[in-house]
Design a protein around this motif. Sequence first.
Motif, short mmCIF file in Angstrom:
data_model
loop_
_atom_site.label_atom_id
_atom_site.label_comp_id
_atom_site.label_asym_id
_atom_site.label_seq_id
_atom_site.Cartn_x
_atom_site.Cartn_y
_atom_site.Cartn_z
N GLN A 151 -3.78 9.28 -6.75
CA GLN A 151 -4.25 10.14 -8.24
C GLN A 151 -5.39 9.10 -8.81
O GLN A 151 -6.27 9.83 -9.01
CB GLN A 151 -3.03 9.97 -8.91
CG GLN A 151 -1.81 10.86 -8.70
CD GLN A 151 -0.77 10.73 -9.42
OE1 GLN A 151 -0.66 9.95 -10.42
NE2 GLN A 151 0.36 11.37 -9.11
N GLN A 152 -5.47 7.81 -8.75
CA GLN A 152 -6.66 7.16 -9.34
C GLN A 152 -7.78 7.49 -8.42
O GLN A 152 -8.90 7.65 -8.83
CB GLN A 152 -6.22 5.77 -9.28
CG GLN A 152 -5.29 5.45 -10.29
CD GLN A 152 -4.77 3.91 -10.11
OE1 GLN A 152 -5.51 3.02 -9.32
NE2 GLN A 152 -3.93 3.39 -11.28
N PHE A 153 -7.68 7.67 -7.16
CA PHE A 153 -8.94 7.88 -6.18
C PHE A 153 -9.38 9.24 -6.66
O PHE A 153 -10.73 9.56 -6.58
CB PHE A 153 -8.64 7.69 -4.99
CG PHE A 153 -9.61 7.83 -3.92
CD1 PHE A 153 -10.66 6.98 -3.63
CD2 PHE A 153 -9.96 9.10 -3.26
CE1 PHE A 153 -11.68 6.96 -2.94
CE2 PHE A 153 -10.95 9.11 -2.33
CZ PHE A 153 -11.82 8.01 -2.28
N THR A 154 -8.51 10.14 -6.83
CA THR A 154 -8.86 11.58 -7.02
C THR A 154 -9.66 11.81 -8.26
O THR A 154 -10.74 12.32 -8.33
CB THR A 154 -7.51 12.60 -7.15
OG1 THR A 154 -7.18 12.55 -5.99
CG2 THR A 154 -8.22 13.74 -7.52
N VAL A 193 0.75 -1.24 -0.08
CA VAL A 193 0.01 0.15 0.16
C VAL A 193 0.71 1.30 0.08
O VAL A 193 0.57 2.22 -0.86
CB VAL A 193 -0.84 -0.02 1.33
CG1 VAL A 193 -1.55 1.19 1.30
CG2 VAL A 193 -1.83 -1.06 1.04
N THR A 194 1.91 1.15 0.63
CA THR A 194 2.86 2.36 1.00
C THR A 194 3.60 2.53 -0.36
O THR A 194 3.81 3.91 -0.86
CB THR A 194 3.61 2.26 2.18
OG1 THR A 194 4.48 1.08 2.01
CG2 THR A 194 2.96 2.43 3.48
N GLY A 195 3.80 1.46 -1.16
CA GLY A 195 4.84 1.76 -2.33
C GLY A 195 3.74 2.32 -3.51
O GLY A 195 4.18 2.81 -4.50
N GLN A 196 2.43 1.95 -3.42
CA GLN A 196 1.56 2.51 -4.43
C GLN A 196 0.68 3.51 -4.05
O GLN A 196 -0.43 3.74 -4.69
CB GLN A 196 0.92 0.99 -5.08
CG GLN A 196 1.81 0.08 -5.61
CD GLN A 196 0.77 -1.24 -6.12
OE1 GLN A 196 -0.28 -0.97 -6.57
NE2 GLN A 196 1.43 -2.24 -6.26
N TRP A 197 0.90 4.22 -2.99
CA TRP A 197 -0.05 5.08 -2.56
C TRP A 197 0.12 6.29 -3.31
O TRP A 197 -1.13 6.78 -3.40
CB TRP A 197 0.70 5.51 -1.32
CG TRP A 197 -0.36 6.51 -0.41
CD1 TRP A 197 -0.24 7.84 -0.37
CD2 TRP A 197 -1.66 6.04 0.13
NE1 TRP A 197 -1.24 8.48 0.27
CE2 TRP A 197 -2.12 7.60 0.69
CE3 TRP A 197 -2.36 5.00 0.34
CZ2 TRP A 197 -3.53 7.47 1.26
CZ3 TRP A 197 -3.56 5.17 1.07
CH2 TRP A 197 -4.16 6.42 1.39
#
Length: 359
Positions: free
Chosen positions: A170-173, A161-165
């Motif tokens: 950005q995808q969540f935005t 999770v921290t590596g792809q946060w």
Amino acid sequence: MAENAGHKDTQPQKPISTQYRWVTNTAGAIRKAREQHRRFMDSRQSEPQMPPIPTTYVLAKPAQTEKQSGLALLPEWLVRAGLSSWLILGVLAIVWVVIFATSKIVPVFIGVFLALVITAILHPIVKLYNKVLPRYPATFLGLLTVLGIVGGMFTYVITSVTGQWDSLAQQFTSGAHTIVDFLEHGPLPFHISQHDLNMQVNTALDKGQAYLRSNAPSLAEQLLSNASALGEVMAVLALALFTAIFFLGSGKNMWRWFLNELPEERRYRTHRAASAGWFTFSGYVRGTMLVALTDGIFAAIFLQMIAVPLAAPLGVLVFMGAFIPMVGAPIAMFVAMLVGLASGGIGKFLLVGVGVAAI
């Protein structure tokens, strides 16, 4: 004088014929008496014997007293109903006492239950290690193995999770903007603009701040109570861990001691019933673990196929959520749906929900 003295000393003797007749008559009388006695006994034996008359005992009714007891005056069905009611009340009282006593030591029962679950999971591993190691070293090695696996899962999820946060944020935005555009310009019968959403969010934040200011003392007390509850949870986990160690290391000796404390006629049945119960319980726990592992693997494959980020960590989350009854699986599914919403919008959000729920 001499002649007179000799005459006195000399008694006249009876003739022999008289003596013989007296002896003959006496012997004949004896033979006749014997013959009569023999005939009497023969006639008595020839008579039919009467069967013995059985003795019969008759229970006499107790004398009627002027004052009878109150139960004798009541109908029989009413007496039986009353006795049954008292018995039921006694059983309910015993059950209530058991429940009340159990409620006072609920953490102990929870700890023992968790220890049984841990024992059921670790027993095959400990049995495997016990082939080359003593019992207690095999127990500690099996426990460290499982703790290492669980710790590795958490580490993998957190690092993933921290590596792809950044990319996930950005995808969540972009997904959030897509949802807002759909609500504002979509085919729905109502439309909500971004300004309206911002106003509602700000209003909710203001209400939340006002609630915190007005209820700060009560919230502080709740936090303290939650802190004590957290300490109780840690104590229960520690109890479960130490109890599981003793179950795995000396379980057979403990059970043998318990059986020896029982009466000899009850040992076999108790051992047989307990063995069947433990076999069923351990099978259920191991079956649940296999089902959870299968759900996690298929969830990871499914999320990878529809190009959802963090597919493997989400599969691990689904696996761990299966061990939490009622709420674990829905929470894992909701997290996966949120990731799908962030990466692909409403369509992927619904697709992830349907797919994970089907798995």
